[in-house]
Design a protein around this motif. Structure first.
Motif, PDB file in Angstrom:
ATOM      1  N   ARG A   4      50.815  30.263  52.530  1.00  0.00           N
ATOM      2  CA  ARG A   4      50.559  31.633  52.069  1.00  0.00           C
ATOM      3  C   ARG A   4      51.763  32.515  52.353  1.00  0.00           C
ATOM      4  O   ARG A   4      52.416  32.397  53.384  1.00  0.00           O
ATOM      5  CB  ARG A   4      49.334  32.235  52.770  1.00  0.00           C
ATOM      6  CG  ARG A   4      48.039  31.556  52.453  1.00  0.00           C
ATOM      7  CD  ARG A   4      46.821  32.319  52.960  1.00  0.00           C
ATOM      8  NE  ARG A   4      46.886  32.724  54.339  1.00  0.00           N
ATOM      9  CZ  ARG A   4      46.715  31.888  55.384  1.00  0.00           C
ATOM     10  NH1 ARG A   4      46.541  30.590  55.185  1.00  0.00           N
ATOM     11  NH2 ARG A   4      46.747  32.341  56.617  1.00  0.00           N
ATOM     12  N   LYS A 256      50.922  38.716  46.718  1.00  0.00           N
ATOM     13  CA  LYS A 256      50.421  37.618  47.530  1.00  0.00           C
ATOM     14  C   LYS A 256      50.612  36.344  46.727  1.00  0.00           C
ATOM     15  O   LYS A 256      50.345  36.314  45.521  1.00  0.00           O
ATOM     16  CB  LYS A 256      48.938  37.806  47.858  1.00  0.00           C
ATOM     17  CG  LYS A 256      48.320  36.650  48.641  1.00  0.00           C
ATOM     18  CD  LYS A 256      46.829  36.865  48.853  1.00  0.00           C
ATOM     19  CE  LYS A 256      46.217  35.699  49.610  1.00  0.00           C
ATOM     20  NZ  LYS A 256      44.743  35.874  49.802  1.00  0.00           N
ATOM     21  N   GLU A 258      51.865  31.740  47.051  1.00  0.00           N
ATOM     22  CA  GLU A 258      51.949  30.504  47.805  1.00  0.00           C
ATOM     23  C   GLU A 258      53.332  29.900  47.663  1.00  0.00           C
ATOM     24  O   GLU A 258      53.923  29.924  46.573  1.00  0.00           O
ATOM     25  CB  GLU A 258      50.883  29.495  47.316  1.00  0.00           C
ATOM     26  CG  GLU A 258      49.464  29.924  47.616  1.00  0.00           C
ATOM     27  CD  GLU A 258      48.438  28.933  47.093  1.00  0.00           C
ATOM     28  OE1 GLU A 258      48.762  28.209  46.126  1.00  0.00           O
ATOM     29  OE2 GLU A 258      47.333  28.883  47.641  1.00  0.00           O
TER      30      GLU A 258
END
Length: 261
Positions: A4, A256, A258
């Motif tokens: 993350r 946000k 990955e």
């Protein structure tokens, strides 16, 4: 492996301003080389990593080129992520840095307050090495644990400074803080650290561990308001507590995602 990652704008109440930091919550530490590569790939002033350890979080900060001892805006960003997106339920977070010791961030509404150790600095001569790094000559010079502090006559000079990065990069420190009394706030500043991979940092929380005790002494007050006069601007409230400094500001989520390792 998927990791993350958040990007947070710190010391601002709106996106596209303040200082962006990447935040990577970890379950366990990655290797130093991988964390440095992630920071280089992000190409932001700071990428912060943290790991939960019992009742606190261990924290480390990386520029695109080096690990640093302390970073205020990235710590604020990490706390913002914990409070808002990582299910942290209390109103105060205890961080521990192997390089800077115990640090806390408290939440009061949207305002987040860092509690950092006060920098120890001393007056030094205005050598040619220091007077030649900008187009305007400072009045005074100081040296702290990691940075130089140059004091100028007024806010307009801070706005008009032209850094000579090739000369700044030769100084034996993390970077150079420049400051003057503010027109509408107690003091203003800018921060340059090409030797650490950051030409001009938009907002530098750690620099205010030096600026706060300096201006507290000059102005004779313990609570101060400040603006960092980068293009993105940053707004801070500071409180001098002798061996500690409180530095407060807001933050906003930008993205946000990955990372695929």
């Amino acid at each position: 492996m998927e990791q993350r990652i958040y990007q947070i704008d710190a010391f601002t109440d709106k996106v596209f301003s303040g200082n962006p930091a990447a935040v990577c919550p970890l379950n366990k530490w990655l290797s130093d080389s991988v964390m440095q590569k992630i920071a280089m790939e992000n190409n932001l002033a700071e990428t912060v990593f943290y790991v939960k350890q019992d009742n606190h979080y261990e924290i480390r900060w990386f520029t695109p080129s080096v690990e640093v001892d302390l970073c205020g805006h990235a710590t604020l960003a990490a706390a913002f992520v914990l409070f808002n997106y990582e299910s942290y339920k209390e109103n105060i977070i205890h961080f521990y840095s192997p390089r800077s010791g115990n640090l806390t961030v408290a939440k009061q509404g949207e305002l987040l307050t860092l509690n950092f150790p006060t920098d120890v600095f001393e007056s030094i001569p205005l050598t040619n090495e220091l007077t030649d790094v900008f187009n305007i000559t400072p009045e005074f010079a100081f040296r702290g644990k990691t940075d130089y502090l140059l004091v100028f006559t007024n806010e307009e000079q801070i706005k008009q400074l032209i850094p000579r990065f090739d000369r700044i990069s030769k100084l034996d420190g993390r970077g150079v803080i420049v400051t003057a009394k503010g027109d509408e706030v107690d003091f203003v500043s800018r921060f340059f650290a090409p030797q650490s991979g950051i030409a001009e940092d938009p907002v530098t929380g750690s620099a205010h561990t030096t600026l706060t005790p300096y201006w507290s002494d000059i102005l004779g007050k313990d609570e101060l308001t400040a603006i960092q006069l980068s293009e993105r601007r940053g707004y801070l409230k500071c409180k001098y507590l002798n061996d500690r400094v409180e530095i407060s500001g807001q933050a906003r989520m930008y993205l946000k995602g990955e990372i695929y390792l």
